[in-house]
Motif scaffolding. Structure first.
Motif, mmCIF file in Angstrom:
data_model
loop_
_atom_site.group_PDB
_atom_site.id
_atom_site.type_symbol
_atom_site.label_atom_id
_atom_site.label_comp_id
_atom_site.label_asym_id
_atom_site.label_seq_id
_atom_site.Cartn_x
_atom_site.Cartn_y
_atom_site.Cartn_z
ATOM 1 N N LYS A 107 35.659 77.442 16.448
ATOM 2 C CA LYS A 107 34.737 78.568 16.597
ATOM 3 C C LYS A 107 33.930 78.362 17.883
ATOM 4 O O LYS A 107 33.355 77.304 18.088
ATOM 5 C CB LYS A 107 33.783 78.655 15.407
ATOM 6 C CG LYS A 107 34.484 78.964 14.093
ATOM 7 C CD LYS A 107 33.513 79.045 12.944
ATOM 8 C CE LYS A 107 33.358 77.696 12.317
ATOM 9 N NZ LYS A 107 32.664 77.699 11.044
ATOM 10 N N ILE A 108 33.931 79.376 18.735
ATOM 11 C CA ILE A 108 33.127 79.374 19.956
ATOM 12 C C ILE A 108 31.915 80.262 19.676
ATOM 13 O O ILE A 108 32.066 81.449 19.401
ATOM 14 C CB ILE A 108 33.911 79.934 21.167
ATOM 15 C CG1 ILE A 108 35.216 79.170 21.385
ATOM 16 C CG2 ILE A 108 33.042 79.953 22.413
ATOM 17 C CD1 ILE A 108 35.059 77.734 21.779
ATOM 18 N N PRO A 109 30.699 79.703 19.724
ATOM 19 C CA PRO A 109 29.520 80.495 19.355
ATOM 20 C C PRO A 109 29.201 81.600 20.358
ATOM 21 O O PRO A 109 29.563 81.526 21.526
ATOM 22 C CB PRO A 109 28.397 79.462 19.324
ATOM 23 C CG PRO A 109 28.847 78.375 20.219
ATOM 24 C CD PRO A 109 30.349 78.340 20.121
ATOM 25 N N ASN A 110 28.517 82.610 19.866
ATOM 26 C CA ASN A 110 28.079 83.717 20.705
ATOM 27 C C ASN A 110 26.840 83.251 21.471
ATOM 28 O O ASN A 110 25.800 83.000 20.879
ATOM 29 C CB ASN A 110 27.758 84.936 19.846
ATOM 30 C CG ASN A 110 27.469 86.157 20.676
ATOM 31 O OD1 ASN A 110 27.762 86.195 21.868
ATOM 32 N ND2 ASN A 110 26.909 87.171 20.048
ATOM 33 N N ASN A 111 26.967 83.101 22.775
ATOM 34 C CA ASN A 111 25.845 82.669 23.607
ATOM 35 C C ASN A 111 25.924 83.438 24.924
ATOM 36 O O ASN A 111 26.394 82.918 25.935
ATOM 37 C CB ASN A 111 25.890 81.158 23.831
ATOM 38 C CG ASN A 111 24.647 80.640 24.499
ATOM 39 O OD1 ASN A 111 23.961 81.361 25.222
ATOM 40 N ND2 ASN A 111 24.362 79.371 24.273
ATOM 41 N N TYR A 112 25.476 84.675 24.874
ATOM 42 C CA TYR A 112 25.569 85.561 26.025
ATOM 43 C C TYR A 112 24.879 84.971 27.254
ATOM 44 O O TYR A 112 25.412 85.048 28.367
ATOM 45 C CB TYR A 112 24.983 86.935 25.691
ATOM 46 C CG TYR A 112 24.994 87.875 26.859
ATOM 47 C CD1 TYR A 112 26.164 88.538 27.217
ATOM 48 C CD2 TYR A 112 23.860 88.079 27.630
ATOM 49 C CE1 TYR A 112 26.202 89.396 28.308
ATOM 50 C CE2 TYR A 112 23.878 88.931 28.726
ATOM 51 C CZ TYR A 112 25.048 89.583 29.058
ATOM 52 O OH TYR A 112 25.075 90.418 30.142
ATOM 53 N N ALA A 113 23.719 84.376 27.070
ATOM 54 C CA ALA A 113 22.954 83.852 28.211
ATOM 55 C C ALA A 113 23.738 82.779 28.959
ATOM 56 O O ALA A 113 23.826 82.803 30.188
ATOM 57 C CB ALA A 113 21.610 83.308 27.737
ATOM 58 N N ALA A 114 24.317 81.834 28.247
ATOM 59 C CA ALA A 114 25.070 80.748 28.892
ATOM 60 C C ALA A 114 26.327 81.280 29.576
ATOM 61 O O ALA A 114 26.649 80.870 30.694
ATOM 62 C CB ALA A 114 25.440 79.675 27.877
ATOM 63 N N ILE A 115 27.025 82.193 28.932
ATOM 64 C CA ILE A 115 28.269 82.728 29.495
ATOM 65 C C ILE A 115 27.971 83.578 30.729
ATOM 66 O O ILE A 115 28.631 83.450 31.765
ATOM 67 C CB ILE A 115 29.049 83.540 28.449
ATOM 68 C CG1 ILE A 115 29.467 82.656 27.273
ATOM 69 C CG2 ILE A 115 30.256 84.221 29.069
ATOM 70 C CD1 ILE A 115 30.382 81.501 27.620
ATOM 71 N N SER A 116 26.976 84.458 30.642
ATOM 72 C CA SER A 116 26.674 85.320 31.788
ATOM 73 C C SER A 116 26.160 84.511 32.971
ATOM 74 O O SER A 116 26.486 84.812 34.123
ATOM 75 C CB SER A 116 25.680 86.413 31.410
ATOM 76 O OG SER A 116 24.442 85.852 31.032
#
Length: 163
Positions: A107-116
């Motif tokens: 499972k890859i967590p939802n982390n919009y800030a880190a990805i963007s």
């Protein structure tokens, strides 16, 4: 292309094994492509990853892809990766596996800030070692290495297939 010239098609049956000899691991992102080439690559692969979100439509689509690939690809090769994962009350890993008929690998967590931030700055998310998502990608790589080393026969030039 110049007028009067014909395209030259190189058989992927020839190219794919050649790539596998040149590189120890190959990742193929087929996105939504489902055709004979996709099936051939899956058949030649040691591990096939179905990447899905935890919404109904995505899990349903992953289940359809699993059904398509399962005609030729051994079921034990198929693994599910949940992307942008967030815990949902009443939704379990077993529910995801049942919906897709595929064993959950990671499972890859939802982390919009880190990805963007990784996209905007051109820095791999794994270099953000303090983030949960970076640790998840490192863990996935480790899990894939273990699957190749212990879970399945390791071939020279293993192929990993992702979506």
């Amino acid at each position: 292309m110049r007028a009067g010239t014909r395209p030259v098609w190189i058989s992927s049956a020839i190219v794919t094994p050649t790539i596998g000899v040149a590189f120890s691991d190959v990742v193929v992102d087929a996105s939504s492509r489902l055709d004979s080439v996709t099936r051939m690559v899956a058949d030649l692969s040691d591990t096939v990853l179905l990447v899905a979100h935890t919404d109904v439509a995505s899990l349903w689509s992953a289940g359809k892809v699993q059904n398509y690939l399962n005609d030729g690809t051994a079921r034990e090769k198929l693994r599910l990766v949940l992307n942008r994962y967030r815990k949902i009350a009443g939704f379990t890993d077993a529910d995801a596996e049942a919906a897709t008929h595929t064993k959950l690998l990671w499972k890859i967590p939802n982390n919009y800030a880190a990805i963007s931030t990784a996209i905007d700055r051109g820095n791999p998310v794994t270099s953000q070692n303090h983030s949960e998502v970076a640790r998840a990608f490192v863990g996935l790589a480790s899990a894939l290495t273990q699957v190749a080393a212990t879970g399945q026969k390791q071939k020279s030039g293993s192929l990993l297939f992702g979506r």
